[in-house]
Design a protein around this motif. Sequence first.
Motif, PDB file in Angstrom:
ATOM      1  N   PRO A 106     -57.568 -35.470 -58.033  1.00  0.00           N
ATOM      2  CA  PRO A 106     -58.441 -35.539 -59.201  1.00  0.00           C
ATOM      3  C   PRO A 106     -57.730 -35.029 -60.455  1.00  0.00           C
ATOM      4  O   PRO A 106     -58.047 -33.961 -60.999  1.00  0.00           O
ATOM      5  CB  PRO A 106     -59.611 -34.631 -58.804  1.00  0.00           C
ATOM      6  N   LEU A 107     -56.764 -35.803 -60.905  1.00  0.00           N
ATOM      7  CA  LEU A 107     -55.989 -35.472 -62.101  1.00  0.00           C
ATOM      8  C   LEU A 107     -56.515 -36.338 -63.236  1.00  0.00           C
ATOM      9  O   LEU A 107     -56.350 -37.561 -63.231  1.00  0.00           O
ATOM     10  CB  LEU A 107     -54.509 -35.747 -61.835  1.00  0.00           C
ATOM     11  N   ARG A 144     -47.874 -23.933 -61.316  1.00  0.00           N
ATOM     12  CA  ARG A 144     -47.178 -22.651 -61.440  1.00  0.00           C
ATOM     13  C   ARG A 144     -48.168 -21.486 -61.359  1.00  0.00           C
ATOM     14  O   ARG A 144     -47.895 -20.454 -60.731  1.00  0.00           O
ATOM     15  CB  ARG A 144     -46.388 -22.593 -62.744  1.00  0.00           C
ATOM     16  N   GLU A 145     -49.327 -21.660 -62.001  1.00  0.00           N
ATOM     17  CA  GLU A 145     -50.349 -20.621 -61.924  1.00  0.00           C
ATOM     18  C   GLU A 145     -50.812 -20.441 -60.483  1.00  0.00           C
ATOM     19  O   GLU A 145     -50.951 -19.301 -60.003  1.00  0.00           O
ATOM     20  CB  GLU A 145     -51.545 -20.978 -62.812  1.00  0.00           C
ATOM     21  N   PHE A 146     -51.062 -21.541 -59.767  1.00  0.00           N
ATOM     22  CA  PHE A 146     -51.544 -21.449 -58.387  1.00  0.00           C
ATOM     23  C   PHE A 146     -50.507 -20.766 -57.494  1.00  0.00           C
ATOM     24  O   PHE A 146     -50.857 -19.917 -56.669  1.00  0.00           O
ATOM     25  CB  PHE A 146     -51.875 -22.837 -57.852  1.00  0.00           C
ATOM     26  N   TRP A 192     -57.563 -29.817 -60.129  1.00  0.00           N
ATOM     27  CA  TRP A 192     -56.195 -30.030 -59.662  1.00  0.00           C
ATOM     28  C   TRP A 192     -55.794 -28.940 -58.662  1.00  0.00           C
ATOM     29  O   TRP A 192     -55.280 -29.231 -57.580  1.00  0.00           O
ATOM     30  CB  TRP A 192     -55.215 -30.055 -60.826  1.00  0.00           C
ATOM     31  N   SER A 193     -56.029 -27.672 -59.022  1.00  0.00           N
ATOM     32  CA  SER A 193     -55.595 -26.566 -58.177  1.00  0.00           C
ATOM     33  C   SER A 193     -56.321 -26.562 -56.836  1.00  0.00           C
ATOM     34  O   SER A 193     -55.718 -26.266 -55.797  1.00  0.00           O
ATOM     35  CB  SER A 193     -55.818 -25.236 -58.901  1.00  0.00           C
ATOM     36  N   PHE A 246     -54.607 -26.878 -53.220  1.00  0.00           N
ATOM     37  CA  PHE A 246     -54.867 -25.926 -52.136  1.00  0.00           C
ATOM     38  C   PHE A 246     -55.137 -26.682 -50.825  1.00  0.00           C
ATOM     39  O   PHE A 246     -54.555 -26.369 -49.769  1.00  0.00           O
ATOM     40  CB  PHE A 246     -56.068 -25.074 -52.519  1.00  0.00           C
ATOM     41  N   VAL A 247     -55.990 -27.689 -50.885  1.00  0.00           N
ATOM     42  CA  VAL A 247     -56.300 -28.481 -49.700  1.00  0.00           C
ATOM     43  C   VAL A 247     -55.052 -29.173 -49.171  1.00  0.00           C
ATOM     44  O   VAL A 247     -54.772 -29.154 -47.961  1.00  0.00           O
ATOM     45  CB  VAL A 247     -57.399 -29.523 -49.993  1.00  0.00           C
TER      46      VAL A 247
END
Length: 318
Positions: free
Chosen positions: A60-61, A74-76, A233-234, A238-239
């Motif tokens: 879902p981008l 990068r944050e994730f 997105w994050s 993760f999934v």
Amino acid sequence: MATAPAIRVEAASAHPEWQYLELMRRIWEAGDERVDRTGVGTRSVFGATLRFDLADGLVPLLTTKRVYWKTATREFLWFLTGDTNIRSLCTQGVEIWTDWPLDRYRKATGSDISRADFSRRIVEDAAFAAQWGDLGPVYGKQWVDWATYEPVGDGVFRPGPGINQVAQVVESLRTNPGSRRHIVEGWNVAELEAMALPPCHKTYQFHVADGKLNGLLYQRSCDVALGLPFNLWSAALFVRMLAQQCDLEPGELVWMGGDVHLYLNHAALVEEQLSRAPSGEPRLAIVRRPASMFDYRIEDFEVSGYHPAASISAPIAV
């Protein structure tokens, strides 16, 4: 109340991004106008759900504006380290979290230092970063090092070993896929006041069916214009990472929001984005399987088929 441009509802079934645009329009046209913590003001609805298929690399981008997926990734990855200081993010040019320490520094010192200069000092001066760059026990700390305490007698407790929720979920998905306890929780009531910002994307739950891994994210508070594109997105990332680590196929991402809102000073963004139509099918490939969830690098992720409309800037409410 301003009326957002009409969007083509008949196309809603043709592209999953129409769900997001319909939610944005509903909030902007019919949301309850309220005073919020930031003082900016919002229009808000309570309770919303979006669903996205993650099969065949789909993600879902959003395409109706550019989403900087590498920044979000990068944050994730930073969350997974358990780090709570912005220094490593600023070193990578990621400024998602800089505004909160910057605001604290300005209030404490009376300085009108620019964001760029503050970030530069964080990167260049370790002592300055240690004093001013920490966010408190935000997301990553809760995910991989949830605090525990052990009794030592007479009502006294000492810190015990931290709990790595992400590692526990990997293990439970591998050994007990039918469990209803595949959960990563960020809402640690005892530590909320010590956080720069209490977790918005607070609860992740995972579910295995027919060899596919499905993920659900519950978000207590959601800035639909700026935050949700990154959150979707994050969560999908993760999934996908968990699925790879647990030898499962990606299934579906379910997103659920509590207080779902748009800031009143985001009118230009909302009206511009609602004038656009989604297109294309962005896909994510993970080109390497690391030894664990905690060994991924930004180079491990490749996106194809992503040709978004131009980015749309808007102020963040701190």
